[in-house]
Design an enzyme around this catalytic site. Structure first.
Site, PDB file in Angstrom:
ATOM      1  N   GLY A   9       0.839  -1.192   0.000  1.00  0.00           N
ATOM      2  CA  GLY A   9       0.000   0.000   0.000  1.00  0.00           C
ATOM      3  C   GLY A   9       0.871   1.239   0.000  1.00  0.00           C
ATOM      4  CD  GLN A  38       3.159   5.831   3.092  1.00  0.00           C
ATOM      5  OE1 GLN A  38       2.209   5.285   2.532  1.00  0.00           O
ATOM      6  NE2 GLN A  38       4.093   5.138   3.710  1.00  0.00           N
ATOM      7  CB  CYS A  68       5.085   2.178   7.853  1.00  0.00           C
ATOM      8  SG  CYS A  68       4.586   3.740   7.098  1.00  0.00           S
ATOM      9  CG  LEU A  69       6.418   1.092   1.821  1.00  0.00           C
ATOM     10  CD1 LEU A  69       5.881   1.301   0.409  1.00  0.00           C
ATOM     11  CD2 LEU A  69       7.507   0.016   1.825  1.00  0.00           C
ATOM     12  CG  HIS A 100      -0.894   1.076   7.350  1.00  0.00           C
ATOM     13  ND1 HIS A 100       0.013   0.596   8.267  1.00  0.00           N
ATOM     14  CD2 HIS A 100      -0.183   1.919   6.545  1.00  0.00           C
ATOM     15  CE1 HIS A 100       1.208   1.118   8.033  1.00  0.00           C
ATOM     16  NE2 HIS A 100       1.117   1.936   6.979  1.00  0.00           N
ATOM     17  CD  GLU A 101      -1.349   2.400   2.796  1.00  0.00           C
ATOM     18  OE1 GLU A 101      -0.916   3.570   2.786  1.00  0.00           O
ATOM     19  OE2 GLU A 101      -0.609   1.410   3.017  1.00  0.00           O
ATOM     20  CG  HIS A 138      -0.007   6.658   5.777  1.00  0.00           C
ATOM     21  ND1 HIS A 138       1.087   7.144   6.464  1.00  0.00           N
ATOM     22  CD2 HIS A 138       0.276   5.362   5.493  1.00  0.00           C
ATOM     23  CE1 HIS A 138       1.995   6.178   6.589  1.00  0.00           C
ATOM     24  NE2 HIS A 138       1.528   5.082   6.014  1.00  0.00           N
TER      25      HIS A 138
END
Ligand code: K1U
Ligand code: ZN
Length: 172
Positions: free
Chosen positions: A46, A51, A94-95, A136-137, A140
């Site tokens: 994702g 991000q 998480c990226l 999660h997204e 963000h």
């Protein structure tokens, strides 16, 4: 298409509530395509627009397994309509926090309303990893990281480990 730079924590852009996408146009379609390319290259399952430094409400996801065909999803202005009482715990990454992982507890099922890349209204009912990734997204887009679901002790430990990782990898 282009691979974009991923913003690493701590960064104020990751703590900002993003504004809605005003129009589903070619700029947004290109951004979504670039985000998918960035996500696949990372690799990840994702990615949310903040991000890659864009403070607008757009996320991309692909939770297909390694041996399954790709299932790319592009969700514009996603809204969490409902979540289950049933909770699940999953070790999230998480990226924006490379190599940092922790168990997070969230609702196991959710329903999300969004616009697709033609601007059509859609709804998705999600379970398992897709439900976790959607939450999660969407977090963000509201300036929330998975570490915000942890105790201050665990969060601080992860931020210290991340600072070490950034120094060791020339990202400090
Ligand atoms: O939002 C992000 O930073 C992407 C993140 C999404 C996510 C992972 C786990 C639970 C919830 C949300 C990632 O993709 S981290 C990388 C990752 O999980 C992964 C990478 C390669 C293969 C499989 C998973
Ligand atoms: Zn993340």
């Amino acid at each position: 298409m282009a691979e974009l730079d991923i913003v690493l924590a701590p960064d104020p852009r990751l703590k900002t509530k993003c504004r809605p996408v005003a129009a589903v146009d070619d700029r947004i379609r290109r951004l979504a395509a670039d985000m998918l390319e960035t996500m696949y290259a990372a690799p990840g399952i994702g990615l949310a627009a903040p991000q890659v430094g864009v403070l607008e409400r757009l996320i991309v996801i692909d939770c297909a397994g390694r041996d399954e065909p790709a299932q790319p999803l592009k969700l514009i202005n996603p809204e969490l309509v409902s979540v289950s009482d049933h909770l699940v715990t999953y070790e999230e990454g998480c990226l924006s926090l490379p190599e940092q992982y922790a168990e997070v507890t969230r609702p196991g099922d959710c329903k999300v309303r969004y616009l697709d890349e033609t601007g059509a209204r859609r709804e998705i009912e999600a379970h398992g990893l897709l439900a976790i990734c959607l939450q999660h997204e969407i977090d963000h887009l509201n300036g929330v990281l998975f570490t915000d679901h942890l105790s201050a002790l665990k969060r601080n430990m992860i931020m210290r480990k991340l600072a070490k990782w950034k120094k060791a990898n020339g990202k400090a």
